[in-house]
Design a protein around this motif. Structure first.
Motif, PDB file in Angstrom:
ATOM      1  N   LYS B  50       0.865  -1.187   0.000  1.00 26.55           N
ATOM      2  CA  LYS B  50       0.000   0.000   0.000  1.00 26.55           C
ATOM      3  C   LYS B  50       0.897   1.230   0.000  1.00 26.55           C
ATOM      4  N   ASN B  79      -4.215  -0.219  -4.501  1.00 23.11           N
ATOM      5  CA  ASN B  79      -3.365   0.006  -3.322  1.00 23.11           C
ATOM      6  C   ASN B  79      -2.591   1.329  -3.407  1.00 23.11           C
ATOM      7  N   ASN B 119      -0.469   3.108   5.381  1.00 21.46           N
ATOM      8  CA  ASN B 119       0.255   2.628   4.198  1.00 21.46           C
ATOM      9  C   ASN B 119       1.579   1.961   4.573  1.00 21.46           C
TER      10      ASN B 119
END
Lengths: 220, 393
Positions: B50, B79, B119
């Motif tokens: 991500k 992502n 992330n």
């Protein structure tokens, strides 16, 4: 130096490595003056780099007309990309956005390298105009950018002109910017008449009256 | 999940960007260095990480088109998150769900932290943030790095080294676990581009400089610098190339070079390719062709034959057209009637700043001094050093 420059400012000899501010009110003729100078110098064999922040590359090429030679004239268009995200670059036209100072700096540097490697040692750079950049970025950021750019101009022995609009910036901004330049071509308008002069720490010419049309500036 | 830089050679050195670490691309203002961070992001996006990318000076549409120029269609990845600090700044409606006005420091701070927590890899253009939000934003870096350390994310900063105050540069350098310098080979103009690892705290690595080109599509591509070895007929160019190279080959006919000498040299952390050109005038087109690509020139002259110096000057003029730095190797110094380097300088009217190095290529004497002198001429900026960064012990 170009014939036009010799006619309008005959006492001024711009040395290689000069960074010149071109300052005056809107519609005083400074943009036409610089464009004409650029056109003359590139016709005389100079390599030319023109950074546009107000017009697209296409409209500038239209203005240049038959004088446009992509081998000699490189354009950095900081207008089109923000309007049409997918505008494509060519070998002689690079698209950047006004806030991407790194991108502009890298493209100018690349064009300097191309001219250098192809044996062109006389190069003229025009930044038309700094005022647009100053609308988006703070003075400190623009100063840092110009510090690098003016240094590169000195290193390569090019001659550069930077247009700044009078009345758009405070005095501190103008005083700060002046530190970076070796001289200034100043325009003024009084009673409907236009004038130009050159000012540097070592020289100050008298005001010369000029007439401006869409293609050139001439001494009255 | 393993996160890598995606940059050729660099991944061999650092292997990965470990969790909680910060890697900074420290970029020369005249070099398109942002592509390094874009390539790092895309490489990891492809492997399923991500990833988030902050933009401050380009609209989201322009960012996506810049990625696409390199063949990286990031917009099609679920992502991928683009965080927009540009549109609110210029007063336009944002097309991104994550956006904030960069003049609101608290909003920026909380958006950055939230993005880091959500992330695996976050790319932040630190210098643009300083330019737009002010230098005070550098004071937030510590908390962002801490957030990354706590959440197991990684940060990639791009820092364009404009002439910021020393304390700002120091703050960015000190917060970085790894610094990759992306610079230019400065002469009168920038003749080439390099990158090199300046600092990394998770590996013990001897740094080296790698030259690169940007390929559209493709991204960062490493390449080996070319040094041109030229000089008159029988000056000893082939002997020089063979003496200095770890491996070399010459295309000869009847004892003289008729096409090219090629040598490869691993020296002072650089991989260098040497190209020797034949000395006869009919081969001058080869000289011109190689001159376009080269980074520097070694002119080999026979110190015992001043009558060949005019031809040497002529060859120099051919390559001078490309504005390359050059060094003169005064060869055959082992012979009794060899002229001294100073005498050669005088007879060839060489400027004082051009190194003239005494050499006996056949004995291998002085040949590396020639390479040293040429590397030195490339301003030293090519060499990756940490001096600029005041790296903490």
């Amino acid at each position: 130096m170009s014939q036009m420059m010799c006619r309008i400012l005959p006492e001024v000899e711009l040395k290689k490595g000069s960074n010149i501010m071109v300052y005056g009110p809107t519609f005083s003729g400074k943009s036409i003056f610089v464009r004409s100078l650029f056109r003359d110098l590139t016709s005389e064999g100079y390599g030319g780099i023109y950074v546009l922040t107000r017009d697209s590359a296409e409209s500038f090429i239209e203005w240049l007309g038959e004088y446009y030679d992509p081998e000699k004239i490189k354009i950095i268009d900081c207008v089109t990309k923000s309007m049409l995200g997918n505008a494509r670059d060519t070998d002689s036209i690079k698209r950047e956005t006004v806030m991407d100072l790194t991108g502009i700096s890298a493209k100018i540097s690349k064009f300097f390298e191309e001219f250098w490697r192809s044996g062109v040692r006389d190069v003229v750079l025009v930044f038309d105009s700094l005022s647009t950049i100053l609308m988006y970025m703070n003075l400190q950021t623009v100063f840092r950018f110009l510090h690098i750019l003016t240094g590169r101009v000195k290193m390569t022995g090019a001659i550069a002109f930077y247009i700044v609009e009078e009345g758009m910036h405070d005095e501190k901004t103008i005083v700060t910017l002046k530190q970076l330049f070796s001289g200034m071509i100043e325009f003024k308008e009084e009673n409907g008449r236009k004038y130009v002069r050159f000012v540097s720490p070592f020289k100050k010419t008298e005001w010369s009256e000029i007439a401006v049309d869409e293609n050139a500036v001439v001494v009255v | 999940m393993k996160v890598v830089t995606g940059i050729p050679v660099l991944d061999d050195m650092v292997e990965e960007i470990p969790e909680g670490k910060v890697l900074t691309y420290w970029i020369d203002p005249e070099v398109e260095g942002n592509v390094f961070a874009m390539q790092t992001l895309f490489t990891n996006l492809e492997s399923g990480c991500k990833c988030a990318y902050f933009t401050l000076t380009l609209s989201p549409e322009v960012v996506l088109s810049e990625f696409e120029e390199f063949g990286w269609v990031v917009g099609s990845y679920e992502n991928f998150t683009l965080v927009d600090l540009y549109s609110p700044y210029v007063g336009m409606p944002s097309t991104c769900s994550l956006n904030a006005d960069p003049s609101n420091r608290d909003a920026v701070d909380s958006l950055v932290k939230k993005t880091i927590r959500e992330n695996d890899l976050v790319v932040i253009p630190i210098s643009s943030m300083i330019d737009v939000c002010g230098e005070e934003v550098a004071e937030l870096l510590g908390e962002w790095c801490e957030t990354a350390a706590n959440s197991g994310s990684r940060l990639v900063f791009t820092f364009v080294s404009w002439p910021y105050p020393g304390n700002v540069k120091k703050m960015v350098a000190n917060r970085s676990n790894a610094i990759v310098k992306v610079g230019g080979v400065h002469h009168r103009v920038i003749l080439g581009y390099y990158y090199g690892l300046v600092k990394v705290d998770w590996k013990n690595i001897k740094s080296r400089a790698i030259l690169f080109k940007l390929v559209r599509p493709g991204g960062v591509r490493a390449y080996i610098p070319k040094i041109l070895v030229t000089g008159p007929y029988n000056a000893g160019k082939s002997t020089f190339v063979h003496a200095v190279s770890t491996r070399a080959i010459s295309v000869d006919r009847l004892g003289t070079t008729v096409a090219l000498d090629h040598g490869h040299l691993e020296y002072r952390g650089f991989s260098i390719d040497l190209f020797g050109t034949p000395g006869q005038e009919r081969f001058d087109p080869i000289l011109r062709m190689l001159g376009k690509e080269a980074l520097g020139v070694i002119l080999v002259v026979d110190s015992t034959k001043p009558e060949t110096f005019p031809r040497a000057k002529q060859m120099l003029e051919e390559v001078a057209h490309f504005g390359l730095p050059y060094v003169v190797a005064a060869n055959k110094q082992d012979l009794p009637d060899a002229l001294s380097p100073e005498e050669i300088r005088k007879r060839m009217f060489l400027p004082e700043d051009v190194p003239v190095i005494p050499v006996s290529a056949i004995k291998g004497e002085g040949v590396y001094r020639v390479i040293d002198a040429l590397l030195e001429l490339l301003t030293g900026s090519w060499q990756v050093s940490g001096d600029e960064f005041e790296i903490p012990a």
